[in-house]
Design an enzyme around this catalytic site. Structure first.
Site, PDB file in Angstrom:
ATOM      1  N   THR A 209      -0.621   4.419  -0.329  1.00 11.88           N
ATOM      2  CA  THR A 209      -0.063   3.999  -1.486  1.00 11.88           C
ATOM      3  C   THR A 209       0.455   2.650  -1.327  1.00 11.88           C
ATOM      4  O   THR A 209       1.430   2.711  -0.506  1.00 11.88           O
ATOM      5  CB  THR A 209       0.647   5.222  -2.507  1.00 11.88           C
ATOM      6  OG1 THR A 209      -0.013   6.181  -2.783  1.00 11.88           O
ATOM      7  CG2 THR A 209       1.229   4.356  -3.732  1.00 11.88           C
ATOM      8  N   GLY A 261       4.226   9.247  -2.962  1.00 13.90           N
ATOM      9  CA  GLY A 261       4.595  10.422  -2.297  1.00 13.90           C
ATOM     10  C   GLY A 261       3.542  11.199  -3.183  1.00 13.90           C
ATOM     11  O   GLY A 261       2.444  11.108  -3.652  1.00 13.90           O
TER      12      GLY A 261
END
Length: 269
Positions: A209, A261
């Site tokens: 990400t 996360g």
């Protein structure tokens, strides 16, 4: 121009943005700062794997810095940085997005302007080449904050953003990761096989990400995040990345943050 290590964790990115604003106020002038991240995967990458990602991260950082050095806005800086990483297949955003359990690539992205508190996001987009541009489009051209699925793709197409077929997002190692994830799920159903097999169920589920935060010469903060989510996620699942106040946030009076996360947990806390 301050230049920070590429391996900083997200909490460090947040604190650096806050520090930049505090120091600038004390000196009554603003020194532009940009900080980027390429996901939590940096915590367990081999040297070879890190090297592959180091160059595009440098390129992204320089793209954002170039905007700030020319007096550009924090918003334009984070957008420029994110686009570089979305175009690189080694990150879980744009080109390198992971696969859903049904074999699709669904992309989420968000952006926020700390000076106006305006924000925009897209979720479950399947055809926007650079989802961060879709997020900015939502902020700039609509009175909404989050647009998802077919609506996000339609909005992007109607406003001239570059659209691509799903095959554009295909990468073999992401596809292989999906197959491995599915196999591990099958093993879980057989307790005897599971006992004999090492099941690291969270093995790189969200590799790469990407995010960026910036402070421009006018003292304005901005934050942006882009992701393909988690490998083998349910089709239609939306994580924290496109959620303002969860995966992305910016406020000139406090801080700019881009998170990475397990989004399902981030949203709860």
């Amino acid at each position: 121009m301050k230049h920070f290590s590429l391996s900083k964790a997200v909490f460090m990115a947040a604190s650096l943005a806050l520090l930049g604003l505090t120091v600038a106020n004390a000196q009554e002038k603003f020194s532009p700062v940009i900080v980027i991240h390429g996901g939590t995967s940096g915590l367990d990458l081999t040297k070879e794997e890190f090297k592959i990602r180091e160059e595009p991260m440098k390129k992204a950082l320089l793209a954002g810095q170039a905007v700030l050095e020319k007096g550009g806005s924090a918003m334009d800086a984070v957008t420029a940085a994110i686009m570089v990483l979305e175009d690189d297949p080694n990150f879980n955003a744009g080109k390198g997005a992971v696969f859903t359990s049904d074999g699709f690539n669904e992309l989420d992205a968000s952006i926020m302007d700390g000076s106006t508190k305006k924000a925009g996001a897209v979720a479950m987009a399947r055809h926007i080449k650079n989802p961060i541009l879709g997020a900015r489009l939502v902020m700039d051209k609509t009175w909404h904050t989050l647009v998802a699925g077919e609506g996000a793709d339609k909005l992007a197409k109607e406003n001239g953003l570059e659209m691509v077929d799903q095959k554009y997002f295909f990468t073999q190692f992401r596809y292989d990761a999906l197959q491995k994830a599915k196999e591990k799920q099958k093993l879980l159903l057989d307790s005897e096989k599971a006992k004999k097999t090492s099941l690291n169920l969270h093995e790189r589920p969200y590799l790469g990400t990407v995010g960026a935060i910036a402070l421009d010469k006018n003292g304005n903060l901005a934050a942006a995040t882009s992701t393909g989510g988690m490998t083998n996620k349910m089709t239609g699942r939306i994580g924290d990345s496109p959620i303002i106040g969860s995966g992305t946030y910016a406020d000139n009076d406090s801080v700019a943050v881009s998170c990475t996360g397990t989004g399902d947990i981030y949203m709860r806390v």
